[in-house]
Scaffold this active site. Structure first.
Site, PDB file in Angstrom:
ATOM      1  N   ALA A  66       0.869  -1.172   0.000  1.00 19.86           N
ATOM      2  CA  ALA A  66       0.000   0.000   0.000  1.00 19.86           C
ATOM      3  C   ALA A  66       0.907   1.223   0.000  1.00 19.86           C
ATOM      4  O   ALA A  66       2.045   1.154   0.479  1.00 19.86           O
ATOM      5  CB  ALA A  66      -0.876  -0.019   1.242  1.00 19.86           C
ATOM      6  N   GLY A 112       0.395  -4.921   0.990  1.00 19.31           N
ATOM      7  CA  GLY A 112      -0.811  -4.936   0.159  1.00 19.31           C
ATOM      8  C   GLY A 112      -0.596  -5.616  -1.186  1.00 19.31           C
ATOM      9  O   GLY A 112      -1.554  -6.119  -1.783  1.00 19.31           O
ATOM     10  N   GLU A 115      -0.955  -9.201  -0.418  1.00 15.65           N
ATOM     11  CA  GLU A 115      -2.379  -9.403  -0.091  1.00 15.65           C
ATOM     12  C   GLU A 115      -3.232  -9.417  -1.358  1.00 15.65           C
ATOM     13  O   GLU A 115      -4.175 -10.190  -1.483  1.00 15.65           O
ATOM     14  CB  GLU A 115      -2.846  -8.310   0.878  1.00 15.65           C
ATOM     15  CG  GLU A 115      -2.230  -8.497   2.260  1.00 15.65           C
ATOM     16  CD  GLU A 115      -2.521  -7.343   3.194  1.00 15.65           C
ATOM     17  OE1 GLU A 115      -2.165  -6.195   2.843  1.00 15.65           O
ATOM     18  OE2 GLU A 115      -3.109  -7.561   4.269  1.00 15.65           O
TER      19      GLU A 115
HETATM   20  N1  COA Z   1       4.596   3.087  -0.614  1.00 13.27           N
HETATM   21  C1  COA Z   1       4.980   4.228  -1.173  1.00 13.27           C
HETATM   22  N2  COA Z   1       6.080   4.345  -1.931  1.00 13.27           N
HETATM   23  C2  COA Z   1       6.813   3.246  -2.130  1.00 13.27           C
HETATM   24  C3  COA Z   1       6.476   1.999  -1.564  1.00 13.27           C
HETATM   25  C4  COA Z   1       5.293   1.942  -0.775  1.00 13.27           C
HETATM   26  N3  COA Z   1       4.862   0.807  -0.236  1.00 13.27           N
HETATM   27  N4  COA Z   1       7.408   1.082  -1.921  1.00 13.27           N
HETATM   28  C5  COA Z   1       8.305   1.728  -2.691  1.00 13.27           C
HETATM   29  N5  COA Z   1       7.956   3.040  -2.815  1.00 13.27           N
HETATM   30  C6  COA Z   1       8.648   4.095  -3.552  1.00 13.27           C
HETATM   31  C7  COA Z   1       9.867   4.611  -2.794  1.00 13.27           C
HETATM   32  O1  COA Z   1       9.473   5.569  -1.843  1.00 13.27           O
HETATM   33  C8  COA Z   1      10.672   5.187  -3.933  1.00 13.27           C
HETATM   34  O2  COA Z   1      10.100   6.428  -4.307  1.00 13.27           O
HETATM   35  P1  COA Z   1      11.066   7.719  -4.564  1.00 13.27           P
HETATM   36  O3  COA Z   1      11.963   7.282  -5.686  1.00 13.27           O
HETATM   37  O4  COA Z   1      10.111   8.799  -4.937  1.00 13.27           O
HETATM   38  O5  COA Z   1      11.802   7.945  -3.293  1.00 13.27           O
HETATM   39  C9  COA Z   1      10.403   4.218  -5.076  1.00 13.27           C
HETATM   40  O6  COA Z   1       9.178   3.562  -4.746  1.00 13.27           O
HETATM   41  C10 COA Z   1      11.485   3.184  -5.261  1.00 13.27           C
HETATM   42  O7  COA Z   1      11.656   2.503  -4.020  1.00 13.27           O
HETATM   43  P2  COA Z   1      13.063   2.322  -3.281  1.00 13.27           P
HETATM   44  O8  COA Z   1      12.803   2.105  -1.827  1.00 13.27           O
HETATM   45  O9  COA Z   1      13.974   3.460  -3.651  1.00 13.27           O
HETATM   46  O10 COA Z   1      13.585   0.990  -3.976  1.00 13.27           O
HETATM   47  P3  COA Z   1      14.624  -0.067  -3.358  1.00 13.27           P
HETATM   48  O11 COA Z   1      14.975  -0.982  -4.472  1.00 13.27           O
HETATM   49  O12 COA Z   1      15.718   0.623  -2.634  1.00 13.27           O
HETATM   50  O13 COA Z   1      13.789  -0.889  -2.256  1.00 13.27           O
HETATM   51  C11 COA Z   1      11.862  -2.068  -1.393  1.00 13.27           C
HETATM   52  C12 COA Z   1      12.712  -1.705  -2.622  1.00 13.27           C
HETATM   53  C13 COA Z   1      10.613  -2.798  -1.885  1.00 13.27           C
HETATM   54  C14 COA Z   1      12.657  -2.968  -0.445  1.00 13.27           C
HETATM   55  C15 COA Z   1      11.474  -0.771  -0.642  1.00 13.27           C
HETATM   56  O14 COA Z   1      10.896   0.130  -1.587  1.00 13.27           O
HETATM   57  C16 COA Z   1      10.451  -0.970   0.462  1.00 13.27           C
HETATM   58  O15 COA Z   1      10.796  -1.458   1.516  1.00 13.27           O
HETATM   59  N6  COA Z   1       9.193  -0.545   0.216  1.00 13.27           N
HETATM   60  C17 COA Z   1       8.149  -0.617   1.193  1.00 13.27           C
HETATM   61  C18 COA Z   1       7.663  -2.040   1.396  1.00 13.27           C
HETATM   62  C19 COA Z   1       6.616  -2.084   2.476  1.00 13.27           C
HETATM   63  O16 COA Z   1       6.860  -1.889   3.644  1.00 13.27           O
HETATM   64  N7  COA Z   1       5.367  -2.384   2.068  1.00 13.27           N
HETATM   65  C20 COA Z   1       4.277  -2.566   2.964  1.00 13.27           C
HETATM   66  C21 COA Z   1       3.484  -1.336   3.045  1.00 13.27           C
HETATM   67  S1  COA Z   1       2.119  -1.529   4.168  1.00 13.27           S
END
Ligand code: COA
Length: 260
Positions: A66, A112, A115
């Site tokens: 999400a 999400g 999910e």
């Molecule tokens: N919500 C909002 N934005 C998200 C997102 C999320 N769940 N997951 C990734 N993004 C965005 C990042 O903020 C980033 O945006 P920006 O470039 O404007 O800063 C972009 O997507 C790329 O993500 P980034 O974190 O830079 O990539 P990465 O390869 O370093 O890491 C993940 C990948 C998936 C490990 C990391 O993005 C992450 O942990 N995301 C959240 C996962 C999460 O907790 N999901 C559950 C949500 S309830």
């Protein structure tokens, strides 16, 4: 219908819905959830569409969760509403759709995202996919059905560990757990899903819809799934598909189901 956050391609009785926010790793914001609902509803309503494939755009993510930026400052009441509305609008809707939905997991499926994949009727994954429910690392719990569907699919102990550790599992572990049915290379993921869809297309869509309802009844509180199966089985006898299927068998030819 035109969409900003998703792509919809329909061809040969198959709809492919692609979540298309690659710069945000296809994170599910409110607008994307609404568009997905509209696209699923439209595909289910279109009687030509017999299978739906759901995937994410880009090489990195199916859906990374999400959209955290949308709910970071929510109150308790808003948080509760977010989960309730999301489940009703999209996650439960997909799980209960009459048209089969295959999730083709092409990278991160987190929170999400996992999910949503678990709401689909079954899942396949590319070998670069990573799956997890990392919500407790953000101080929250899964709210789009994850605490219910993950244990249903992989068992309570494994689900407890995945949720408590907020860890990710790779595609091969997901296969071992039964979270996904098949693992392919990234290049072959969609064609593999289409291959399964082609097998489904040969069968009666009316009977498949009844089978989905009967299988889902097993997971509904207070519903006798065996009784539901009896009802759905009986209903099949009144359909044109049943007449065609049994007649074709007796005439030693392939069935050409009218879908009615
Ligand atoms: N919500 C909002 N934005 C998200 C997102 C999320 N769940 N997951 C990734 N993004 C965005 C990042 O903020 C980033 O945006 P920006 O470039 O404007 O800063 C972009 O997507 C790329 O993500 P980034 O974190 O830079 O990539 P990465 O390869 O370093 O890491 C993940 C990948 C998936 C490990 C990391 O993005 C992450 O942990 N995301 C959240 C996962 C999460 O907790 N999901 C559950 C949500 S309830």
């Amino acid at each position: 219908m035109t969409y900003e956050n998703i792509l919809v391609n329909t061809e040969n009785n198959l709809a492919t819905i692609t979540i298309n926010r690659p710069s945000k790793l296809n994170a599910l914001n409110k607008a994307t959830i609404k568009e997905l609902r509209d696209a699923f509803e439209e595909a289910d309503f279109d009687k030509r569409i017999k299978v739906i494939i759901l995937t994410g755009s880009g090489e990195k993510a199916f859906v990374a969760g999400a959209d955290i930026s949308e709910f970071a400052d929510f109150s308790e009441e808003e948080g509760g509403k977010l989960a309730a509305q999301g489940q009703a609008l999209l996650f439960d809707f997909v799980a209960n759709l009459s048209t089969p939905v295959i999730a083709a997991i092409n990278g991160f499926a987190l929170g999400g995202g996992l999910e949503l994949a678990m709401s689909a009727h079954f899942r396949i994954a590319s070998d670069n996919a990573k799956m997890g429910l990392p919500e407790v690392s953000l101080g929250v719990i899964p709210g789009y059905g994850g605490t219910q569907r993950l244990p249903q699919l992989i068992g309570k102990g494994r689900a407890m560990e995945m949720v408590m550790t907020a860890g990710m599992i790779d595609a091969h572990k997901a296969l071992e757990y039964g979270l996904v049915n098949h693992v392919t290379t990234p290049e072959e993921l969609i064609s593999f899903a289409e291959g399964i869809a082609t097998k489904i297309l040969k069968n009666s869509s009316v009977a498949i819809a009844g089978a989905i309802r009967a299988i889902n009844a097993n997971y509904e509180d207070g519903v006798d799934g065996f009784q539901k199966e009896i009802e759905e089985f009986g209903n099949c006898f009144g359909t044109a598909d049943f007449k065609e299927g049994t007649t074709a068998f007796l005439e030693k030819r392939k069935a050409d189901f009218p879908g009615e």
